[in-house]
Design a protein around this motif. Structure first.
Motif, PDB file in Angstrom:
ATOM      1  N   GLU A 239       0.876  -1.190  -0.007  1.00 35.43           N
ATOM      2  CA  GLU A 239       0.139  -0.027   0.050  1.00 35.43           C
ATOM      3  C   GLU A 239       0.824   1.278   0.150  1.00 35.43           C
ATOM      4  OE1 GLU A 239      -3.240   2.521  -0.164  1.00 35.43           O
ATOM      5  OE2 GLU A 239      -3.183   0.514  -0.510  1.00 35.43           O
ATOM      6  N   VAL A 240       1.984   1.377   0.774  1.00 39.32           N
ATOM      7  CA  VAL A 240       2.544   2.401   0.697  1.00 39.32           C
ATOM      8  C   VAL A 240       3.678   2.922  -0.611  1.00 39.32           C
ATOM      9  CG1 VAL A 240       5.036   3.411   1.823  1.00 39.32           C
ATOM     10  CG2 VAL A 240       3.455   2.334   3.392  1.00 39.32           C
ATOM     11  N   ARG A 241       3.934   1.649  -1.062  1.00 40.47           N
ATOM     12  CA  ARG A 241       4.602   1.467  -2.396  1.00 40.47           C
ATOM     13  C   ARG A 241       3.499   2.164  -3.484  1.00 40.47           C
ATOM     14  NH1 ARG A 241       8.679  -3.451  -2.230  1.00 40.47           N
ATOM     15  NH2 ARG A 241      10.370  -2.329  -0.941  1.00 40.47           N
ATOM     16  N   ARG A 242       2.244   1.527  -3.359  1.00 37.43           N
ATOM     17  CA  ARG A 242       1.264   1.912  -4.340  1.00 37.43           C
ATOM     18  C   ARG A 242       0.923   3.489  -4.458  1.00 37.43           C
ATOM     19  NH1 ARG A 242      -3.792   3.577  -4.585  1.00 37.43           N
ATOM     20  NH2 ARG A 242      -4.053   3.266  -2.382  1.00 37.43           N
ATOM     21  N   GLN A 243       1.087   3.870  -3.064  1.00 38.46           N
ATOM     22  CA  GLN A 243       0.503   5.439  -3.062  1.00 38.46           C
ATOM     23  C   GLN A 243       1.902   6.390  -3.578  1.00 38.46           C
ATOM     24  OE1 GLN A 243      -0.861   6.727   0.812  1.00 38.46           O
ATOM     25  NE2 GLN A 243      -2.370   5.084   0.860  1.00 38.46           N
ATOM     26  N   ARG A 244       2.887   5.767  -3.670  1.00 41.23           N
ATOM     27  CA  ARG A 244       4.274   6.323  -4.078  1.00 41.23           C
ATOM     28  C   ARG A 244       4.360   6.212  -5.621  1.00 41.23           C
ATOM     29  NH1 ARG A 244       9.284   4.866  -1.466  1.00 41.23           N
ATOM     30  NH2 ARG A 244       9.898   6.664  -2.439  1.00 41.23           N
TER      31      ARG A 244
END
Length: 122
Positions: free
Chosen positions: A97-102
């Motif tokens: 999720e963190v990588r998706r948002q970035r």
């Protein structure tokens, strides 16, 4: 710190109005103008001792970078939460999720899994 008389270890105590566990740095940072801080150094091997007094004449304070302070606090909170998670799948999902948002918006909407994200953001 070594004893100047015998080379043994020296203890340092801050007084008179500070707890025994207070460090010199903590005492200085907590000091007010016109306050006096006494630092006692003692060698328990040979009995040597010394007291030094520090008088605070004035205090100049500069503000730190508020953004950096807030960011550091948030990162600390995130790390505390992450280290409390025992389930490996939950950690993988959080990382995805963190990588998706970035991820750049150019890729468009896709179904992401941890392995998909790892391919694009190792």
């Amino acid at each position: 710190m070594e004893c100047p008389a015998c080379g043994g270890p020296v203890t340092m105590e801050v007084g008179p109005d500070h707890p025994l566990s207070a460090s010199v740095a903590d005492a200085l940072l907590a000091a007010d103008e016109d306050e006096q801080i006494v630092v006692a150094r003692n060698c328990w091997a040979c009995g040597w001792s010394e007291e030094r007094s520090v008088s605070i004449d004035s205090i100049e304070t500069t503000e730190g970078d508020t953004h950096a302070v807030e960011r550091a606090a948030l990162l600390d909170d995130i790390m505390s939460e992450a280290t409390a998670i025992d389930d490996l799948r939950t950690l993988e999902d959080a990382l995805a999720e963190v990588r998706r948002q970035r991820r750049p918006r150019l890729m468009g909407p896709t179904q992401l899994t941890t392995s998909t994200v790892d391919r694009y953001y190792p």
